[in-house]
Design a protein around this motif. Sequence first.
Motif, PDB file in Angstrom:
ATOM      1  N   ASN A 162      -8.836 -26.795 -39.660  1.00 28.15           N
ATOM      2  CA  ASN A 162      -7.530 -27.072 -39.064  1.00 28.15           C
ATOM      3  C   ASN A 162      -7.685 -27.036 -37.546  1.00 28.15           C
ATOM      4  N   CYS A 163      -7.564 -28.207 -36.940  1.00 28.16           N
ATOM      5  CA  CYS A 163      -7.900 -28.371 -35.522  1.00 28.16           C
ATOM      6  C   CYS A 163      -6.640 -28.512 -34.668  1.00 28.16           C
ATOM      7  N   ILE A 164      -6.699 -27.930 -33.488  1.00 30.83           N
ATOM      8  CA  ILE A 164      -5.600 -28.033 -32.523  1.00 30.83           C
ATOM      9  C   ILE A 164      -5.951 -29.076 -31.461  1.00 30.83           C
ATOM     10  N   PHE A 165      -5.075 -30.045 -31.324  1.00 30.54           N
ATOM     11  CA  PHE A 165      -5.167 -31.071 -30.280  1.00 30.54           C
ATOM     12  C   PHE A 165      -3.924 -30.953 -29.399  1.00 30.54           C
ATOM     13  N   THR A 166      -3.950 -31.596 -28.249  1.00 29.28           N
ATOM     14  CA  THR A 166      -2.711 -31.773 -27.478  1.00 29.28           C
ATOM     15  C   THR A 166      -2.354 -33.263 -27.506  1.00 29.28           C
ATOM     16  N   LYS A 215       1.977 -31.541 -25.913  1.00 33.93           N
ATOM     17  CA  LYS A 215       2.327 -30.525 -26.899  1.00 33.93           C
ATOM     18  C   LYS A 215       1.161 -30.328 -27.869  1.00 33.93           C
ATOM     19  N   GLN A 216       1.043 -29.109 -28.384  1.00 32.28           N
ATOM     20  CA  GLN A 216       0.001 -28.841 -29.357  1.00 32.28           C
ATOM     21  C   GLN A 216       0.315 -29.507 -30.690  1.00 32.28           C
ATOM     22  N   LEU A 217      -0.725 -30.046 -31.303  1.00 35.69           N
ATOM     23  CA  LEU A 217      -0.590 -30.751 -32.563  1.00 35.69           C
ATOM     24  C   LEU A 217      -1.756 -30.346 -33.462  1.00 35.69           C
ATOM     25  N   GLU A 218      -1.463 -30.021 -34.715  1.00 34.63           N
ATOM     26  CA  GLU A 218      -2.516 -29.616 -35.647  1.00 34.63           C
ATOM     27  C   GLU A 218      -2.895 -30.785 -36.554  1.00 34.63           C
ATOM     28  N   ILE A 219      -4.186 -31.064 -36.612  1.00 34.44           N
ATOM     29  CA  ILE A 219      -4.708 -32.118 -37.481  1.00 34.44           C
ATOM     30  C   ILE A 219      -5.861 -31.533 -38.289  1.00 34.44           C
ATOM     31  N   THR A 220      -5.828 -31.750 -39.579  1.00 37.51           N
ATOM     32  CA  THR A 220      -6.878 -31.235 -40.458  1.00 37.51           C
ATOM     33  C   THR A 220      -8.019 -32.242 -40.562  1.00 37.51           C
ATOM     34  N   ILE A 251      -9.453 -37.039 -42.975  1.00 31.77           N
ATOM     35  CA  ILE A 251      -8.511 -36.723 -41.892  1.00 31.77           C
ATOM     36  C   ILE A 251      -7.140 -36.508 -42.512  1.00 31.77           C
ATOM     37  N   GLY A 252      -6.493 -35.412 -42.141  1.00 30.34           N
ATOM     38  CA  GLY A 252      -5.156 -35.126 -42.650  1.00 30.34           C
ATOM     39  C   GLY A 252      -4.096 -36.008 -42.011  1.00 30.34           C
ATOM     40  N   GLU A 253      -2.897 -35.902 -42.500  1.00 33.26           N
ATOM     41  CA  GLU A 253      -1.793 -36.707 -41.968  1.00 33.26           C
ATOM     42  C   GLU A 253      -1.324 -36.145 -40.621  1.00 33.26           C
ATOM     43  N   SER A 254      -0.796 -37.025 -39.782  1.00 31.58           N
ATOM     44  CA  SER A 254      -0.227 -36.601 -38.504  1.00 31.58           C
ATOM     45  C   SER A 254       0.782 -37.636 -38.015  1.00 31.58           C
ATOM     46  N   PRO A 255       1.914 -37.189 -37.459  1.00 33.68           N
ATOM     47  CA  PRO A 255       2.894 -38.144 -36.926  1.00 33.68           C
ATOM     48  C   PRO A 255       2.346 -38.951 -35.753  1.00 33.68           C
ATOM     49  N   ALA A 256       1.303 -38.444 -35.105  1.00 31.80           N
ATOM     50  CA  ALA A 256       0.729 -39.161 -33.957  1.00 31.80           C
ATOM     51  C   ALA A 256       0.132 -40.499 -34.368  1.00 31.80           C
ATOM     52  N   PHE A 257      -0.311 -40.621 -35.626  1.00 28.42           N
ATOM     53  CA  PHE A 257      -0.984 -41.841 -36.053  1.00 28.42           C
ATOM     54  C   PHE A 257      -0.029 -43.023 -36.230  1.00 28.42           C
ATOM     55  N   LEU A 309      -9.884 -42.055 -27.541  1.00 28.01           N
ATOM     56  CA  LEU A 309     -10.491 -42.926 -26.540  1.00 28.01           C
ATOM     57  C   LEU A 309      -9.520 -43.281 -25.420  1.00 28.01           C
ATOM     58  N   GLN A 310      -8.221 -43.334 -25.747  1.00 30.77           N
ATOM     59  CA  GLN A 310      -7.207 -43.642 -24.743  1.00 30.77           C
ATOM     60  C   GLN A 310      -6.685 -42.391 -24.035  1.00 30.77           C
ATOM     61  N   ASN A 311      -7.334 -41.258 -24.289  1.00 29.35           N
ATOM     62  CA  ASN A 311      -6.967 -39.970 -23.663  1.00 29.35           C
ATOM     63  C   ASN A 311      -5.537 -39.531 -23.993  1.00 29.35           C
ATOM     64  N   LYS A 312      -5.031 -39.972 -25.130  1.00 26.65           N
ATOM     65  CA  LYS A 312      -3.701 -39.545 -25.565  1.00 26.65           C
ATOM     66  C   LYS A 312      -3.767 -38.315 -26.469  1.00 26.65           C
ATOM     67  N   LEU A 313      -4.943 -38.099 -27.048  1.00 29.28           N
ATOM     68  CA  LEU A 313      -5.157 -36.980 -27.962  1.00 29.28           C
ATOM     69  C   LEU A 313      -6.368 -36.209 -27.466  1.00 29.28           C
ATOM     70  N   ASP A 314      -6.161 -34.927 -27.206  1.00 30.45           N
ATOM     71  CA  ASP A 314      -7.210 -34.111 -26.596  1.00 30.45           C
ATOM     72  C   ASP A 314      -7.544 -32.923 -27.505  1.00 30.45           C
ATOM     73  N   PHE A 315      -8.782 -32.861 -27.950  1.00 28.11           N
ATOM     74  CA  PHE A 315      -9.195 -31.768 -28.840  1.00 28.11           C
ATOM     75  C   PHE A 315      -9.271 -30.452 -28.060  1.00 28.11           C
TER      76      PHE A 315
END
Length: 287
Positions: free
Chosen positions: A121-125, A129-134, A154-160, A226-232
């Motif tokens: 379970n990984c934390i991205f920004t 805002k912090q976002l959790e993606i599995t 890859i788990g589900e995420s609203p960011a996708f 790659l677009q720097n919108k999601l940061d691990f």
Amino acid sequence: MGKVIGILLLTVLMCHSRCSAQFFSTDDKLKDEYFLREVKVIDEFIERFNDEKTSFIRREYKKENRTYDLSHKQILISLFNLDNPAWSKNAYLEDFFRDASDSLHPPRLSFTDTNWYAEANCIFTYNKKQLEITLILQIQVEKNNGAKWMIAGIGESPAFSSASTVLKEADGYKVRDAPKFMATSNSGTNFVDLHNVFTDKKYMLDYFKPELLATDKAKALLNLVLQNKLDFKYVKDARFHFYQLPNWIFVVEDFERSGMNSGWLINDVRRAPENEKLVLKRQLLHR
């Protein structure tokens, strides 16, 4: 009947643990015993499950000139999270212990078997805002008999939902002669190398299984990074799903606490025939 026997089996180990604790007269010796019993890494869990003669706990007993008097069944019981109240309602424990401790045909776990998975379970920004993606990781064995961890799901995420699924690099990606890889030791470091996966972006695709790269979800994730919108940021926690035992699935989680029953322990067991396992694997991989 199965419930009663399961509870009795767990009671055996709890009594053994209390007796062992009473044997030690000083806090330091008790702490040493806690450290000895703790299942510190998943590799140690596997060797104890198999009751391997070269296991860490056996070596330590020998080093201290102590008689190793734990049966395989007692060791198996010690690999369960004894604080989980669900065991009293699990009707399958008797059958599980019987199958797992079969002396004629003992089932064995293998680190380099591909039939187990890590769920990280990984934390991205994302949008500050912090976002959790599995992320689901799987062992891959190489032609030279080496092994590595690969991202398999890859788990589900609203960011996708708003991300582009057009990624030419993924569509035409070929495995390079010397691709980057996550070492097997990552299972003992909470998959710390995932930070490198998402920061050294020109090699990012090396860590994904080809069948996953073909999915829209993988392309959306990669585009966002790659677009720097999601940061691990980091791995919040991880657990392991084992499908290696015929007709069984179990989940191992880390319990950091003081006592005889700590570290990487079984926290869920379910009976599953092989055809059902295929369905459950697809669910785990979010396919």
